[in-house]
Design a protein around this motif. Sequence first.
Motif, PDB file in Angstrom:
ATOM      1  N   LYS A   1       0.116  -6.348  19.506  1.00 35.38           N
ATOM      2  CA  LYS A   1       0.560  -4.960  19.339  1.00 35.38           C
ATOM      3  C   LYS A   1       0.951  -4.691  17.887  1.00 35.38           C
ATOM      4  CE  LYS A   1       3.772  -1.490  21.122  1.00 35.38           C
ATOM      5  NZ  LYS A   1       2.716  -0.555  21.526  1.00 35.38           N
ATOM      6  N   ILE A   2       1.743  -5.588  17.304  1.00 33.58           N
ATOM      7  CA  ILE A   2       2.171  -5.398  15.912  1.00 33.58           C
ATOM      8  C   ILE A   2       0.972  -5.406  14.977  1.00 33.58           C
ATOM      9  CG2 ILE A   2       3.478  -6.424  14.010  1.00 33.58           C
ATOM     10  CD1 ILE A   2       5.477  -7.451  16.099  1.00 33.58           C
ATOM     11  N   ASP A   3       0.061  -6.326  15.202  1.00 35.72           N
ATOM     12  CA  ASP A   3      -1.118  -6.436  14.341  1.00 35.72           C
ATOM     13  C   ASP A   3      -1.962  -5.167  14.399  1.00 35.72           C
ATOM     14  OD1 ASP A   3      -2.989  -8.198  12.707  1.00 35.72           O
ATOM     15  OD2 ASP A   3      -4.301  -7.662  14.384  1.00 35.72           O
ATOM     16  N   GLU A   4      -2.153  -4.612  15.586  1.00 34.90           N
ATOM     17  CA  GLU A   4      -2.959  -3.399  15.729  1.00 34.90           C
ATOM     18  C   GLU A   4      -2.320  -2.217  15.006  1.00 34.90           C
ATOM     19  OE1 GLU A   4      -3.322  -2.993  19.935  1.00 34.90           O
ATOM     20  OE2 GLU A   4      -5.023  -4.391  20.089  1.00 34.90           O
ATOM     21  N   ILE A   5      -1.005  -2.076  15.143  1.00 39.69           N
ATOM     22  CA  ILE A   5      -0.326  -0.958  14.494  1.00 39.69           C
ATOM     23  C   ILE A   5      -0.386  -1.100  12.981  1.00 39.69           C
ATOM     24  CG2 ILE A   5       1.929   0.129  14.135  1.00 39.69           C
ATOM     25  CD1 ILE A   5       2.528  -0.391  17.082  1.00 39.69           C
ATOM     26  N   LEU A   6      -0.132  -2.293  12.468  1.00 37.63           N
ATOM     27  CA  LEU A   6      -0.201  -2.497  11.023  1.00 37.63           C
ATOM     28  C   LEU A   6      -1.614  -2.258  10.497  1.00 37.63           C
ATOM     29  CD1 LEU A   6       2.042  -5.668  10.463  1.00 37.63           C
ATOM     30  CD2 LEU A   6       2.641  -3.267  10.099  1.00 37.63           C
ATOM     31  N   SER A   7      -2.613  -2.681  11.256  1.00 40.75           N
ATOM     32  CA  SER A   7      -4.001  -2.473  10.823  1.00 40.75           C
ATOM     33  C   SER A   7      -4.322  -0.996  10.730  1.00 40.75           C
ATOM     34  CB  SER A   7      -4.965  -3.165  11.800  1.00 40.75           C
ATOM     35  OG  SER A   7      -4.822  -4.571  11.745  1.00 40.75           O
ATOM     36  N   ASN A   8      -3.873  -0.216  11.709  1.00 42.29           N
ATOM     37  CA  ASN A   8      -4.114   1.227  11.687  1.00 42.29           C
ATOM     38  C   ASN A   8      -3.424   1.884  10.492  1.00 42.29           C
ATOM     39  OD1 ASN A   8      -5.608   1.072  14.033  1.00 42.29           O
ATOM     40  ND2 ASN A   8      -3.881   1.570  15.368  1.00 42.29           N
ATOM     41  N   ILE A   9      -2.201   1.477  10.229  1.00 42.58           N
ATOM     42  CA  ILE A   9      -1.461   2.025   9.091  1.00 42.58           C
ATOM     43  C   ILE A   9      -2.156   1.665   7.780  1.00 42.58           C
ATOM     44  CG2 ILE A   9       0.707   1.895   7.799  1.00 42.58           C
ATOM     45  CD1 ILE A   9       2.107   1.492  10.516  1.00 42.58           C
ATOM     46  N   ASN A  10      -2.547   0.405   7.658  1.00 45.13           N
ATOM     47  CA  ASN A  10      -3.183  -0.050   6.418  1.00 45.13           C
ATOM     48  C   ASN A  10      -4.472   0.715   6.127  1.00 45.13           C
ATOM     49  OD1 ASN A  10      -1.140  -1.862   6.158  1.00 45.13           O
ATOM     50  ND2 ASN A  10      -2.364  -3.690   6.464  1.00 45.13           N
ATOM     51  N   GLN A  11      -5.222   1.008   7.178  1.00 42.69           N
ATOM     52  CA  GLN A  11      -6.472   1.733   6.985  1.00 42.69           C
ATOM     53  C   GLN A  11      -6.212   3.119   6.398  1.00 42.69           C
ATOM     54  OE1 GLN A  11      -8.915   1.999  10.487  1.00 42.69           O
ATOM     55  NE2 GLN A  11     -10.415   3.345   9.518  1.00 42.69           N
ATOM     56  N   VAL A  12      -5.185   3.800   6.906  1.00 42.28           N
ATOM     57  CA  VAL A  12      -4.866   5.147   6.421  1.00 42.28           C
ATOM     58  C   VAL A  12      -4.366   5.093   4.977  1.00 42.28           C
ATOM     59  CG1 VAL A  12      -3.302   7.098   6.701  1.00 42.28           C
ATOM     60  CG2 VAL A  12      -4.431   6.100   8.701  1.00 42.28           C
ATOM     61  N   TRP A  13      -3.472   4.156   4.704  1.00 39.39           N
ATOM     62  CA  TRP A  13      -2.901   4.116   3.350  1.00 39.39           C
ATOM     63  C   TRP A  13      -3.875   3.545   2.331  1.00 39.39           C
ATOM     64  CZ3 TRP A  13       0.584   5.925   6.556  1.00 39.39           C
ATOM     65  CH2 TRP A  13       1.579   6.759   6.021  1.00 39.39           C
ATOM     66  N   GLN A  14      -4.816   2.748   2.783  1.00 33.75           N
ATOM     67  CA  GLN A  14      -5.847   2.276   1.876  1.00 33.75           C
ATOM     68  C   GLN A  14      -6.689   3.451   1.379  1.00 33.75           C
ATOM     69  OE1 GLN A  14      -6.459  -1.029   0.819  1.00 33.75           O
ATOM     70  NE2 GLN A  14      -7.837  -0.017  -0.603  1.00 33.75           N
TER      71      GLN A  14
ATOM     72  N   LEU B   1       0.829  -1.207   0.000  1.00 37.26           N
ATOM     73  CA  LEU B   1       0.000   0.000   0.000  1.00 37.26           C
ATOM     74  C   LEU B   1       0.863   1.257   0.000  1.00 37.26           C
ATOM     75  CD1 LEU B   1      -2.757  -1.043   2.582  1.00 37.26           C
ATOM     76  CD2 LEU B   1      -3.100  -0.611   0.139  1.00 37.26           C
ATOM     77  N   TYR B   2       1.951   1.225   0.779  1.00 35.92           N
ATOM     78  CA  TYR B   2       2.823   2.391   0.856  1.00 35.92           C
ATOM     79  C   TYR B   2       3.537   2.631  -0.470  1.00 35.92           C
ATOM     80  CZ  TYR B   2       6.262   5.683   2.685  1.00 35.92           C
ATOM     81  OH  TYR B   2       7.023   6.797   2.908  1.00 35.92           O
ATOM     82  N   LEU B   3       4.027   1.566  -1.081  1.00 38.18           N
ATOM     83  CA  LEU B   3       4.754   1.707  -2.347  1.00 38.18           C
ATOM     84  C   LEU B   3       3.835   2.111  -3.494  1.00 38.18           C
ATOM     85  CD1 LEU B   3       7.263  -1.291  -2.224  1.00 38.18           C
ATOM     86  CD2 LEU B   3       7.676   1.114  -1.670  1.00 38.18           C
ATOM     87  N   ALA B   4       2.523   1.889  -3.321  1.00 40.09           N
ATOM     88  CA  ALA B   4       1.580   2.289  -4.368  1.00 40.09           C
ATOM     89  C   ALA B   4       1.483   3.809  -4.491  1.00 40.09           C
ATOM     90  CB  ALA B   4       0.206   1.692  -4.079  1.00 40.09           C
ATOM     91  N   VAL B   5       1.860   4.527  -3.422  1.00 40.91           N
ATOM     92  CA  VAL B   5       1.753   5.993  -3.447  1.00 40.91           C
ATOM     93  C   VAL B   5       3.102   6.662  -3.163  1.00 40.91           C
ATOM     94  CG1 VAL B   5      -0.695   6.041  -2.866  1.00 40.91           C
ATOM     95  CG2 VAL B   5       0.995   5.985  -1.030  1.00 40.91           C
ATOM     96  N   ASN B   6       4.178   5.882  -3.123  1.00 38.54           N
ATOM     97  CA  ASN B   6       5.514   6.436  -2.888  1.00 38.54           C
ATOM     98  C   ASN B   6       6.513   5.759  -3.827  1.00 38.54           C
ATOM     99  OD1 ASN B   6       5.505   8.191  -0.170  1.00 38.54           O
ATOM    100  ND2 ASN B   6       4.104   6.458   0.101  1.00 38.54           N
TER     101      ASN B   6
END
Length: 234
Positions: free
Chosen positions: A218-231, A97-102
Amino acid sequence: MNIKRPFKIDLTKEDFKAEISLPKTMYLGEQLADIYIAPTLIKLEPTEGGGKPVLPIDQKMFTEDIYKKFNRLTYSIGKLNRLAELIYDKLKRTISLYLAVNDLEQITERNKKCKDLKKYNFEKDLTFGELRNVFSCIIKTDAEFEQFAELDSGEKRNTFSKLFDDYIVDRDCYTHGILSFLYPDFEPILKVKPPNSEEHYVGLSEKILRDNLLTYKKIDEILSNINQVWQEKR
């Protein structure tokens, strides 16, 4: 987070002179239901006078409680491995998701560690450790990640990167390690051989296994939050 992790114990392969394992076949009626195992490593000590050590045969090695304890440990470690696979898949999604916009080339010029990413083949699936290195580069060099409370300072980002790295190291122990009990206390140990390291043994406990679950969460929650924003940016 005060996370307990597998700890190196002062044992070598040469210390052990015997491994005892007596598989126990379990049936449900006439149908095979399970095969219990509880391999136990015994460190033999010389007898008085320097005579040959005597191999202890302890009935505790073959009790149902010991077999069930080994079964529970095997299940717990298998669950941790499965959860780590889910984190691996989610991390791939996060980076995608990040590389799709960077721009990847721009990312690999951000600092010295980011430049090390140039040796990775992004056309193929990266390893768990490689993905973690890409993620660490991204969160440490992009101010947009400061919007996440868990990553809103350099100290927090460094702490999270270390937590993630430790999680992957431990995952490798659980995936490739060989589980046994250590006589006479029947404490669980894993024989492991990390990359670029000698074979050695690490000790486990129920708290260590539970803390790995907390790390996953903890890792799963942080990644989920990031994914939601970048989605939403796509």
